[in-house]
Design a protein around this motif. Structure first.
Motif, PDB file in Angstrom:
ATOM      1  N   PRO A  55       0.820  -1.218   0.000  1.00 40.41           N
ATOM      2  CA  PRO A  55       0.000   0.000   0.000  1.00 40.41           C
ATOM      3  C   PRO A  55       0.854   1.268   0.000  1.00 40.41           C
ATOM      4  CG  PRO A  55      -0.808  -1.580   1.632  1.00 40.41           C
ATOM      5  CD  PRO A  55       0.512  -2.085   1.159  1.00 40.41           C
ATOM      6  N   GLU A  56       0.425   2.241  -0.778  1.00 35.41           N
ATOM      7  CA  GLU A  56       1.074   3.542  -0.778  1.00 35.41           C
ATOM      8  C   GLU A  56       0.373   4.423   0.254  1.00 35.41           C
ATOM      9  OE1 GLU A  56       1.270   5.283  -4.627  1.00 35.41           O
ATOM     10  OE2 GLU A  56       2.267   3.550  -5.560  1.00 35.41           O
ATOM     11  N   LEU A  57       1.155   4.955   1.191  1.00 38.47           N
ATOM     12  CA  LEU A  57       0.599   5.734   2.292  1.00 38.47           C
ATOM     13  C   LEU A  57       1.019   7.194   2.185  1.00 38.47           C
ATOM     14  CD1 LEU A  57       1.341   3.222   5.195  1.00 38.47           C
ATOM     15  CD2 LEU A  57      -0.818   3.564   3.981  1.00 38.47           C
ATOM     16  N   PRO A  58       0.201   8.095   2.708  1.00 35.68           N
ATOM     17  CA  PRO A  58       0.560   9.519   2.677  1.00 35.68           C
ATOM     18  C   PRO A  58       1.832   9.791   3.468  1.00 35.68           C
ATOM     19  CG  PRO A  58      -1.757   9.199   3.265  1.00 35.68           C
ATOM     20  CD  PRO A  58      -1.110   7.863   3.314  1.00 35.68           C
ATOM     21  N   SER A  59       2.467  10.895   3.188  1.00 38.43           N
ATOM     22  CA  SER A  59       3.670  11.299   3.914  1.00 38.43           C
ATOM     23  C   SER A  59       3.341  11.470   5.391  1.00 38.43           C
ATOM     24  CB  SER A  59       4.209  12.613   3.340  1.00 38.43           C
ATOM     25  OG  SER A  59       5.325  13.064   4.086  1.00 38.43           O
ATOM     26  N   GLY A  60       4.216  10.951   6.237  1.00 40.88           N
ATOM     27  CA  GLY A  60       4.015  11.066   7.673  1.00 40.88           C
ATOM     28  C   GLY A  60       3.214   9.943   8.278  1.00 40.88           C
ATOM     29  N   VAL A  61       2.769   8.993   7.446  1.00 35.68           N
ATOM     30  CA  VAL A  61       1.986   7.849   7.921  1.00 35.68           C
ATOM     31  C   VAL A  61       2.838   6.594   7.769  1.00 35.68           C
ATOM     32  CG1 VAL A  61      -0.080   6.453   7.586  1.00 35.68           C
ATOM     33  CG2 VAL A  61      -0.198   8.940   7.333  1.00 35.68           C
ATOM     34  N   THR A  62       2.874   5.757   8.814  1.00 32.52           N
ATOM     35  CA  THR A  62       3.710   4.555   8.817  1.00 32.52           C
ATOM     36  C   THR A  62       2.858   3.330   9.086  1.00 32.52           C
ATOM     37  OG1 THR A  62       5.586   5.813   9.689  1.00 32.52           O
ATOM     38  CG2 THR A  62       5.700   3.426   9.882  1.00 32.52           C
ATOM     39  N   SER A  63       3.059   2.299   8.254  1.00 34.09           N
ATOM     40  CA  SER A  63       2.353   1.041   8.471  1.00 34.09           C
ATOM     41  C   SER A  63       2.945   0.315   9.672  1.00 34.09           C
ATOM     42  CB  SER A  63       2.464   0.155   7.232  1.00 34.09           C
ATOM     43  OG  SER A  63       2.001  -1.156   7.506  1.00 34.09           O
ATOM     44  N   ARG A  64       2.087  -0.276  10.491  1.00 39.80           N
ATOM     45  CA  ARG A  64       2.534  -1.040  11.648  1.00 39.80           C
ATOM     46  C   ARG A  64       2.205  -2.522  11.494  1.00 39.80           C
ATOM     47  NH1 ARG A  64       6.456   1.721  14.030  1.00 39.80           N
ATOM     48  NH2 ARG A  64       5.968   3.944  13.780  1.00 39.80           N
ATOM     49  N   ALA A  65       1.954  -2.950  10.271  1.00 43.86           N
ATOM     50  CA  ALA A  65       1.661  -4.361  10.011  1.00 43.86           C
ATOM     51  C   ALA A  65       2.946  -5.178  10.098  1.00 43.86           C
ATOM     52  CB  ALA A  65       1.031  -4.527   8.638  1.00 43.86           C
ATOM     53  N   ASP A  66       2.814  -6.456  10.450  1.00 45.87           N
ATOM     54  CA  ASP A  66       3.978  -7.329  10.513  1.00 45.87           C
ATOM     55  C   ASP A  66       4.614  -7.482   9.143  1.00 45.87           C
ATOM     56  OD1 ASP A  66       3.574  -7.707  13.221  1.00 45.87           O
ATOM     57  OD2 ASP A  66       2.350  -9.506  12.935  1.00 45.87           O
ATOM     58  N   SER A  67       3.788  -7.508   8.100  1.00 46.00           N
ATOM     59  CA  SER A  67       4.278  -7.584   6.724  1.00 46.00           C
ATOM     60  C   SER A  67       3.832  -6.336   5.974  1.00 46.00           C
ATOM     61  CB  SER A  67       3.741  -8.825   6.022  1.00 46.00           C
ATOM     62  OG  SER A  67       4.086  -8.816   4.647  1.00 46.00           O
ATOM     63  N   GLN A  68       4.692  -5.815   5.119  1.00 46.96           N
ATOM     64  CA  GLN A  68       4.365  -4.605   4.387  1.00 46.96           C
ATOM     65  C   GLN A  68       3.572  -4.894   3.120  1.00 46.96           C
ATOM     66  OE1 GLN A  68       4.931  -1.515   5.746  1.00 46.96           O
ATOM     67  NE2 GLN A  68       5.472  -2.885   7.440  1.00 46.96           N
ATOM     68  N   THR A  69       3.337  -6.168   2.805  1.00 52.59           N
ATOM     69  CA  THR A  69       2.555  -6.511   1.616  1.00 52.59           C
ATOM     70  C   THR A  69       1.179  -7.028   2.022  1.00 52.59           C
ATOM     71  OG1 THR A  69       3.465  -8.754   1.553  1.00 52.59           O
ATOM     72  CG2 THR A  69       4.610  -7.067   0.279  1.00 52.59           C
ATOM     73  N   VAL A  70       0.211  -6.759   1.154  1.00 50.63           N
ATOM     74  CA  VAL A  70      -1.171  -7.200   1.350  1.00 50.63           C
ATOM     75  C   VAL A  70      -1.526  -8.152   0.218  1.00 50.63           C
ATOM     76  CG1 VAL A  70      -3.583  -6.473   1.482  1.00 50.63           C
ATOM     77  CG2 VAL A  70      -1.782  -5.042   2.505  1.00 50.63           C
ATOM     78  N   LYS A  71      -2.190  -9.246   0.535  1.00 51.00           N
ATOM     79  CA  LYS A  71      -2.561 -10.252  -0.475  1.00 51.00           C
ATOM     80  C   LYS A  71      -4.034 -10.065  -0.852  1.00 51.00           C
ATOM     81  CE  LYS A  71      -0.926 -14.356  -0.075  1.00 51.00           C
ATOM     82  NZ  LYS A  71      -0.676 -15.764   0.384  1.00 51.00           N
ATOM     83  N   ILE A  72      -4.262  -9.870  -2.170  1.00 50.91           N
ATOM     84  CA  ILE A  72      -5.626  -9.753  -2.697  1.00 50.91           C
ATOM     85  C   ILE A  72      -5.902 -10.974  -3.566  1.00 50.91           C
ATOM     86  CG2 ILE A  72      -7.236  -8.363  -4.062  1.00 50.91           C
ATOM     87  CD1 ILE A  72      -5.469  -5.953  -3.531  1.00 50.91           C
ATOM     88  N   THR A  73      -6.980 -11.681  -3.266  1.00 43.37           N
ATOM     89  CA  THR A  73      -7.369 -12.856  -4.052  1.00 43.37           C
ATOM     90  C   THR A  73      -8.731 -12.604  -4.677  1.00 43.37           C
ATOM     91  OG1 THR A  73      -6.149 -14.320  -2.556  1.00 43.37           O
ATOM     92  CG2 THR A  73      -7.784 -15.342  -4.007  1.00 43.37           C
ATOM     93  N   VAL A  74      -8.784 -12.774  -6.013  1.00 38.96           N
ATOM     94  CA  VAL A  74     -10.021 -12.563  -6.758  1.00 38.96           C
ATOM     95  C   VAL A  74     -10.423 -13.892  -7.407  1.00 38.96           C
ATOM     96  CG1 VAL A  74     -11.171 -11.279  -8.592  1.00 38.96           C
ATOM     97  CG2 VAL A  74      -9.398 -10.171  -7.212  1.00 38.96           C
ATOM     98  N   THR A  75     -11.644 -14.319  -7.150  1.00 40.05           N
ATOM     99  CA  THR A  75     -12.166 -15.560  -7.726  1.00 40.05           C
ATOM    100  C   THR A  75     -13.469 -15.252  -8.464  1.00 40.05           C
ATOM    101  OG1 THR A  75     -11.224 -16.870  -5.922  1.00 40.05           O
ATOM    102  CG2 THR A  75     -12.968 -17.888  -7.242  1.00 40.05           C
TER     103      THR A  75
END
Length: 419
Positions: free
Chosen positions: A296-316
């Protein structure tokens, strides 16, 4: 006459007192006293240490003695001027021992002028243990309570003044120590915590140990720094573009994680929307199930606190069927084709997708296939990309493209025949 009797009585009383004092202090000067609470000094503890041993019991023993002598000497004796001495030099192994002890009199008293009549106890009980040292007991940080609502602990940037401590003492106690913890109360915290916390020693089962004064450590407390950050949970979503006969109604989308926790100052978090689109997906490019990994692209000054910096999207895609049509190249409409151009291929296979009810009635004749040489011709590759159109009232779409056909040019205007 009466007055003379009173004077005589008083004189006799004075004489009696003088005679008693004389008898006590001159004629019979000796007395007996008991001195209690005498501290014992142990000689030879250096020899114990050199053998890896230490006193772990009896070293705080108090003794008492009963002595006789002249009052002038006895006045010099008390539990501060009299010392008891016990020698541990001959002890060579851990265990329990009974030691004899001696008395050291103050230098102001001649030992021949006093005599000891009894003592208690007659021998001193001591315990000797093997010395054990653990040079690296790991320290862990434990929290109690929860920060203020909307705030979190920044675990990636917390610091401990030291990661381990050394512990020394009786082997039977040191062997019980498995780890150390420092506990910090973060209840309703909304700002940096920077404090000294006591070190607690635990056994292998996590029980707090109650150790004797003979156990010493390199640190009784540790400096702890814990950043407390304001956060916001953002819902993540994806934008679906209809295509290839599929719409969002035909798609099942899962996003893991579905929310993203971010931190920043109050202003940037308030300015950030509660939802964030992290990917636009063209359903025309999806066949069956597709998975995307997105940062995810985040605005300046915002920091992700997720364990992983990637998000998985699954489309079926569900409820859709495909149908393949073999279209003769003779049926392809030509637009602004070069003179002498012919198709090298005889047929083109085109796949169409849609709901079963629609696909059951769709025929090859319903497809309009166009070769627009003004827009899609690749002279170097000698091929043209095809445009495939379906009737406007048909809820289906072409997938698997782009579709191309090879072309041949006959010799014209001095050119060479190519195929």
């Amino acid at each position: 006459m009466q007055k003379s009797k009173i004077l005589a009585f008083l004189l006799a009383l004075v004489v009696s007192i003088v005679l008693w004092f004389y008898a006590v202090t001159v004629v019979n000067p000796d007395d007996t006293i008991t001195i209690s609470g005498i501290s014992v000094q142990f000689e030879g503890t250096e020899a114990l240490t050199s053998q890896g041993l230490m006193l772990t019991g009896g070293d705080s023993t108090k003794v008492s003695i009963k002595v006789s002598g002249r009052r002038s000497d006895l006045k010099e004796l008390n539990n501060e001027t009299v010392t008891a001495i016990a020698d541990v030099t001959r002890i060579a192994a851990s265990g329990s021992y009974q030691l004899s002890w001696s008395v050291v009199w103050p230098s102001t008293v001649a030992t021949g002028d006093i005599s000891e009549t009894s003592r208690a106890p007659s021998r001193i009980s001591v315990t000797v243990s093997d010395i054990k040292e653990n040079p690296e007991v790991p320290i862990e940080l434990e929290y109690t309570g929860e920060p203020k609502t909307g705030y979190m602990i920044d675990k990636s940037n917390l610091t401990l003044g030291t990661q381990s401590i050394s512990v020394r003492g009786p082997a039977e106690e040191v062997n019980k120590i498995a780890r150390a913890v420092v506990r910090v109360d973060v209840t309703d915290a909304d700002a940096l915590i920077d404090t000294d916390c006591p070190v607690v020693l635990l056994d292998k089962d996590g029980n707090e140990l109650s150790l004797s004064q003979y156990v010493t450590s390199s640190a009784d407390s540790v400096r702890v720094t814990i950043p407390i950050l304001q956060y916001k949970d953002i819902k993540l979503n994806a934008t679906l573009i209809s295509g290839g006969g599929a719409t969002s109604e035909d798609a099942e989308v899962t996003i893991e994680p579905s929310t993203l926790r971010v931190t920043g100052n109050t202003a940037v978090l308030d300015a950030m929307a509660d939802e964030l689109t992290i990917r636009t997906i063209d359903l025309a490019q999806i066949t069956g199930t597709e998975t995307f990994e997105v940062t995810p692209e985040l605005p300046s000054g915002v920091t992700s606190r997720a364990d992983s910096q990637t998000v998985k999207i699954t489309v079926t895609l569900k409820g859709l069927v495909t149908k393949e049509f073999t279209v003769p190249t003779a049926n392809i409409l030509r637009k602004e084709a070069p003179a002498g151009m012919t198709f090298a291929d005889q047929n083109v296979k085109i796949t169409v997708r849609g709901r079963a009810s629609v696909m059951s009635t769709l025929r090859m004749e319903d497809l309009t296939v166009t070769a627009d040489f003004s827009r899609h011709y690749d002279a170097a590759a000698k091929q043209v990309e095809l445009e495939v159109a379906l009737p406007a009232n048909v809820s289906a779409g072409v997938i698997g493209g782009p579709y191309t056909v090879q072309v041949s040019l006959s010799e014209t205007d001095g050119g060479n025949t190519e195929s």
